[in-house]
Design a protein around this motif. Structure first.
Motif, PDB file in Angstrom:
ATOM      1  N   TRP A  26      35.298  -7.253   7.104  1.00 18.27           N
ATOM      2  CA  TRP A  26      33.843  -7.140   6.978  1.00 18.27           C
ATOM      3  C   TRP A  26      33.457  -5.993   6.053  1.00 18.27           C
ATOM      4  O   TRP A  26      32.437  -6.081   5.357  1.00 18.27           O
ATOM      5  CB  TRP A  26      33.197  -7.011   8.365  1.00 18.27           C
ATOM      6  CG  TRP A  26      33.361  -8.296   9.116  1.00 18.27           C
ATOM      7  CD1 TRP A  26      34.226  -8.542  10.138  1.00 18.27           C
ATOM      8  CD2 TRP A  26      32.694  -9.532   8.852  1.00 18.27           C
ATOM      9  NE1 TRP A  26      34.126  -9.852  10.528  1.00 18.27           N
ATOM     10  CE2 TRP A  26      33.203 -10.482   9.763  1.00 18.27           C
ATOM     11  CE3 TRP A  26      31.719  -9.942   7.940  1.00 18.27           C
ATOM     12  CZ2 TRP A  26      32.763 -11.811   9.795  1.00 18.27           C
ATOM     13  CZ3 TRP A  26      31.283 -11.258   7.964  1.00 18.27           C
ATOM     14  CH2 TRP A  26      31.802 -12.168   8.873  1.00 18.27           C
ATOM     15  N   TYR A  29      27.489  -9.464   1.071  1.00 16.44           N
ATOM     16  CA  TYR A  29      27.075 -10.211   2.261  1.00 16.44           C
ATOM     17  C   TYR A  29      25.672 -10.826   2.101  1.00 16.44           C
ATOM     18  O   TYR A  29      25.449 -11.983   2.455  1.00 16.44           O
ATOM     19  CB  TYR A  29      27.144  -9.323   3.522  1.00 16.44           C
ATOM     20  CG  TYR A  29      26.811 -10.135   4.742  1.00 16.44           C
ATOM     21  CD1 TYR A  29      27.713 -11.073   5.236  1.00 16.44           C
ATOM     22  CD2 TYR A  29      25.563 -10.046   5.360  1.00 16.44           C
ATOM     23  CE1 TYR A  29      27.394 -11.884   6.318  1.00 16.44           C
ATOM     24  CE2 TYR A  29      25.246 -10.844   6.440  1.00 16.44           C
ATOM     25  CZ  TYR A  29      26.162 -11.755   6.918  1.00 16.44           C
ATOM     26  OH  TYR A  29      25.831 -12.561   7.980  1.00 16.44           O
ATOM     27  N   ARG A  56      24.630 -14.663   2.424  1.00 14.12           N
ATOM     28  CA  ARG A  56      23.713 -15.094   3.478  1.00 14.12           C
ATOM     29  C   ARG A  56      22.540 -15.917   2.940  1.00 14.12           C
ATOM     30  O   ARG A  56      21.973 -16.751   3.643  1.00 14.12           O
ATOM     31  CB  ARG A  56      23.190 -13.869   4.221  1.00 14.12           C
ATOM     32  CG  ARG A  56      23.058 -14.122   5.710  1.00 14.12           C
ATOM     33  CD  ARG A  56      22.423 -12.951   6.377  1.00 14.12           C
ATOM     34  NE  ARG A  56      21.008 -12.903   6.054  1.00 14.12           N
ATOM     35  CZ  ARG A  56      20.083 -12.577   6.926  1.00 14.12           C
ATOM     36  NH1 ARG A  56      20.392 -12.274   8.139  1.00 14.12           N
ATOM     37  NH2 ARG A  56      18.813 -12.538   6.570  1.00 14.12           N
ATOM     38  N   TYR A  83      17.944 -19.118   8.339  1.00 13.81           N
ATOM     39  CA  TYR A  83      17.629 -17.754   8.804  1.00 13.81           C
ATOM     40  C   TYR A  83      16.125 -17.526   8.916  1.00 13.81           C
ATOM     41  O   TYR A  83      15.671 -16.818   9.809  1.00 13.81           O
ATOM     42  CB  TYR A  83      18.298 -16.696   7.915  1.00 13.81           C
ATOM     43  CG  TYR A  83      19.634 -16.248   8.477  1.00 13.81           C
ATOM     44  CD1 TYR A  83      19.724 -15.218   9.406  1.00 13.81           C
ATOM     45  CD2 TYR A  83      20.818 -16.881   8.107  1.00 13.81           C
ATOM     46  CE1 TYR A  83      20.947 -14.819   9.941  1.00 13.81           C
ATOM     47  CE2 TYR A  83      22.042 -16.496   8.630  1.00 13.81           C
ATOM     48  CZ  TYR A  83      22.103 -15.453   9.549  1.00 13.81           C
ATOM     49  OH  TYR A  83      23.313 -15.065  10.094  1.00 13.81           O
ATOM     50  N   GLY A 142      26.264  -6.557  16.052  1.00 16.91           N
ATOM     51  CA  GLY A 142      26.863  -7.251  14.904  1.00 16.91           C
ATOM     52  C   GLY A 142      25.787  -7.456  13.850  1.00 16.91           C
ATOM     53  O   GLY A 142      25.620  -8.543  13.304  1.00 16.91           O
ATOM     54  N   GLY A 150      25.377  -6.562  10.789  1.00 17.41           N
ATOM     55  CA  GLY A 150      25.672  -6.767   9.362  1.00 17.41           C
ATOM     56  C   GLY A 150      24.913  -5.752   8.523  1.00 17.41           C
ATOM     57  O   GLY A 150      24.902  -4.548   8.833  1.00 17.41           O
ATOM     58  N   ASP A 196      27.167  -2.247  14.455  1.00 20.50           N
ATOM     59  CA  ASP A 196      28.182  -3.089  13.819  1.00 20.50           C
ATOM     60  C   ASP A 196      29.450  -2.246  13.731  1.00 20.50           C
ATOM     61  O   ASP A 196      29.364  -1.026  13.575  1.00 20.50           O
ATOM     62  CB  ASP A 196      27.729  -3.503  12.404  1.00 20.50           C
ATOM     63  CG  ASP A 196      28.471  -4.722  11.882  1.00 20.50           C
ATOM     64  OD1 ASP A 196      27.857  -5.796  11.774  1.00 20.50           O
ATOM     65  OD2 ASP A 196      29.692  -4.599  11.578  1.00 20.50           O
ATOM     66  N   PHE A 197      30.614  -2.885  13.821  1.00 21.28           N
ATOM     67  CA  PHE A 197      31.827  -2.067  13.737  1.00 21.28           C
ATOM     68  C   PHE A 197      32.253  -1.786  12.296  1.00 21.28           C
ATOM     69  O   PHE A 197      33.196  -1.033  12.056  1.00 21.28           O
ATOM     70  CB  PHE A 197      32.970  -2.617  14.595  1.00 21.28           C
ATOM     71  CG  PHE A 197      33.679  -3.869  14.123  1.00 21.28           C
ATOM     72  CD1 PHE A 197      33.231  -4.621  13.062  1.00 21.28           C
ATOM     73  CD2 PHE A 197      34.836  -4.296  14.773  1.00 21.28           C
ATOM     74  CE1 PHE A 197      33.894  -5.763  12.640  1.00 21.28           C
ATOM     75  CE2 PHE A 197      35.519  -5.425  14.370  1.00 21.28           C
ATOM     76  CZ  PHE A 197      35.041  -6.161  13.291  1.00 21.28           C
ATOM     77  N   ASP A 225      31.783  -0.679  18.195  1.00 21.10           N
ATOM     78  CA  ASP A 225      32.438  -1.947  18.493  1.00 21.10           C
ATOM     79  C   ASP A 225      31.663  -2.655  19.615  1.00 21.10           C
ATOM     80  O   ASP A 225      31.244  -1.994  20.565  1.00 21.10           O
ATOM     81  CB  ASP A 225      33.881  -1.669  18.945  1.00 21.10           C
ATOM     82  CG  ASP A 225      34.719  -2.928  18.929  1.00 21.10           C
ATOM     83  OD1 ASP A 225      34.335  -3.913  19.582  1.00 21.10           O
ATOM     84  OD2 ASP A 225      35.751  -2.931  18.246  1.00 21.10           O
ATOM     85  N   CYS A 226      31.501  -3.956  19.480  1.00 19.44           N
ATOM     86  CA  CYS A 226      30.689  -4.678  20.467  1.00 19.44           C
ATOM     87  C   CYS A 226      31.332  -4.725  21.854  1.00 19.44           C
ATOM     88  O   CYS A 226      30.654  -4.965  22.840  1.00 19.44           O
ATOM     89  CB  CYS A 226      30.384  -6.086  19.980  1.00 19.44           C
ATOM     90  SG  CYS A 226      31.804  -7.187  19.987  1.00 19.44           S
ATOM     91  N   ILE A 281      23.657 -12.275  16.677  1.00 19.09           N
ATOM     92  CA  ILE A 281      23.383 -13.374  15.746  1.00 19.09           C
ATOM     93  C   ILE A 281      24.630 -13.709  14.927  1.00 19.09           C
ATOM     94  O   ILE A 281      25.116 -12.886  14.148  1.00 19.09           O
ATOM     95  CB  ILE A 281      22.175 -13.019  14.852  1.00 19.09           C
ATOM     96  CG1 ILE A 281      20.988 -12.796  15.792  1.00 19.09           C
ATOM     97  CG2 ILE A 281      21.896 -14.135  13.842  1.00 19.09           C
ATOM     98  CD1 ILE A 281      19.773 -12.259  15.141  1.00 19.09           C
TER      99      ILE A 281
HETATM  100  C1  LIG Z   1      28.634 -13.270  10.335  1.00 19.01           C
HETATM  101  S1  LIG Z   1      28.226 -11.568  10.296  1.00 19.01           S
HETATM  102  C2  LIG Z   1      26.567 -11.649  11.019  1.00 19.01           C
HETATM  103  C3  LIG Z   1      25.694 -10.480  10.605  1.00 19.01           C
HETATM  104  C4  LIG Z   1      24.243 -10.582  11.067  1.00 19.01           C
HETATM  105  N1  LIG Z   1      24.155 -10.664  12.512  1.00 19.01           N
HETATM  106  C5  LIG Z   1      23.606 -11.787  10.432  1.00 19.01           C
HETATM  107  O1  LIG Z   1      23.418 -12.799  11.127  1.00 19.01           O
HETATM  108  O2  LIG Z   1      23.270 -11.709   9.239  1.00 19.01           O
HETATM  109  C6  LIG Z   1      29.156 -10.900  11.640  1.00 19.01           C
HETATM  110  C7  LIG Z   1      28.990  -9.372  11.779  1.00 19.01           C
HETATM  111  O3  LIG Z   1      29.589  -8.986  13.013  1.00 19.01           O
HETATM  112  C8  LIG Z   1      30.304  -7.781  12.805  1.00 19.01           C
HETATM  113  N2  LIG Z   1      31.351  -7.721  13.837  1.00 19.01           N
HETATM  114  C9  LIG Z   1      32.426  -8.508  13.969  1.00 19.01           C
HETATM  115  N3  LIG Z   1      33.169  -8.146  15.036  1.00 19.01           N
HETATM  116  C10 LIG Z   1      32.535  -7.073  15.594  1.00 19.01           C
HETATM  117  C11 LIG Z   1      32.823  -6.232  16.698  1.00 19.01           C
HETATM  118  N4  LIG Z   1      33.929  -6.393  17.448  1.00 19.01           N
HETATM  119  N5  LIG Z   1      31.936  -5.241  17.000  1.00 19.01           N
HETATM  120  C12 LIG Z   1      30.840  -5.049  16.231  1.00 19.01           C
HETATM  121  N6  LIG Z   1      30.530  -5.796  15.143  1.00 19.01           N
HETATM  122  C13 LIG Z   1      31.370  -6.808  14.839  1.00 19.01           C
HETATM  123  C14 LIG Z   1      30.846  -7.883  11.384  1.00 19.01           C
HETATM  124  O4  LIG Z   1      31.157  -6.617  10.857  1.00 19.01           O
HETATM  125  C15 LIG Z   1      29.685  -8.588  10.680  1.00 19.01           C
HETATM  126  O5  LIG Z   1      28.784  -7.649  10.138  1.00 19.01           O
END
Ligand SMILES: C[S@@+](CC[C@H](N)C(=O)[O-])C[C@H]1O[C@@H](n2cnc3c(N)ncnc32)[C@H](O)[C@@H]1O
Length: 203
Positions: free
Chosen positions: A6, A13, A17, A24, A45, A47, A66-67, A93-94, A110
């Motif tokens: 990521w 990104y 998107r 969206y 998360g 982004g 976000d991580f 981290d989530c 999301i």
């Molecule tokens: C598909 S993107 C979605 C971003 C945003 N929510 C959107 O819909 O535009 C997934 C996001 O989740 C984050 N992510 C993935 N695993 C994660 C974790 N374990 N903890 C926190 N964030 C995480 C990634 O870094 C990325 O930014």
């Protein structure tokens, strides 16, 4: 899941998107319909922060995590440029979010659930952060929706996209409700890979 993937995706990104822009914008309309000015809000998360930025006038304050450090850096730059002062961006981290229990009225997740190795563990830990009457809004791509989406999904996976679970409309609701939530609303959003907009509360 590696943050590295990521971090590398972060600079492009928003361009990526834009391919799902119609989906969206429908999603944002639906999320705004669930929000009010008095609410505290967590986006997990996040982004590059597009969702909290679009919601900043609709809620009291927003925390967004976000991580990926690179995603959060971009989100912070946007916030500064737009002079928004009710969003806090944090690298977290989530699976181990460091907030007190029952802190948030609304939590959005999301298009993250299908990417997680331990989605059940994640949904259980998020429950503790919600106020008793709080809502979890968890729109997720449906990679298992049709033969075509399964094909797209396999190609994306071959290119390195870290998809873990291929949900369809039925399996995602079954999965979330099995983790101790009750379904309030679901709306199907069309797209090359459709999204199911799901709102649930704690049982
Ligand atoms: C598909 S993107 C979605 C971003 C945003 N929510 C959107 O819909 O535009 C997934 C996001 O989740 C984050 N992510 C993935 N695993 C994660 C974790 N374990 N903890 C926190 N964030 C995480 C990634 O870094 C990325 O930014």
């Amino acid at each position: 899941m590696e943050t590295n993937y990521w971090d590398k995706k972060a600079p492009d990104y928003d361009t990526h998107r834009k391919k799902s822009e119609n989906a969206y914008s429908k999603l944002m309309e639906l999320i705004k319909g669930e929000c009010s000015k008095s609410q505290t809000f967590l986006d997990i998360g996040t982004g590059t922060g597009e969702i909290p930025i679009a919601l900043s006038n609709s809620v009291k304050e927003i925390t967004a995590i976000d991580f990926s450090q690179e995603m959060i850096n971009i989100a912070k730059l946007k916030r500064e440029k737009l002079d928004i002062n009710n969003i806090t961006f944090q690298v977290q981290d989530c699976y181990n979010p460091s907030f007190n229990d029952k802190t948030f009225d609304i939590i959005t997740v999301i298009n993250l659930l299908h990417l997680l190795d331990k989605p059940e563990q994640f949904l259980n830990s998020v429950k503790g952060l919600l106020e008793d009457n709080g809502k979890l809004i968890i729109p997720t791509f449906l990679h298992n929706h049709s033969i075509l989406t399964k094909m797209f999904s396999r190609v994306a996976k071959l290119k390195g996209h870290p998809i873990v679970t291929r949900f369809d409309s039925k399996s995602i609701i079954e999965f979330i409700t099995k983790c101790g939530y009750s379904l309030d609303k679901s709306v199907f959003i069309k797209g090359a890979i459709p999204i199911l907009f799901v709102v649930v509360s704690k049982k």
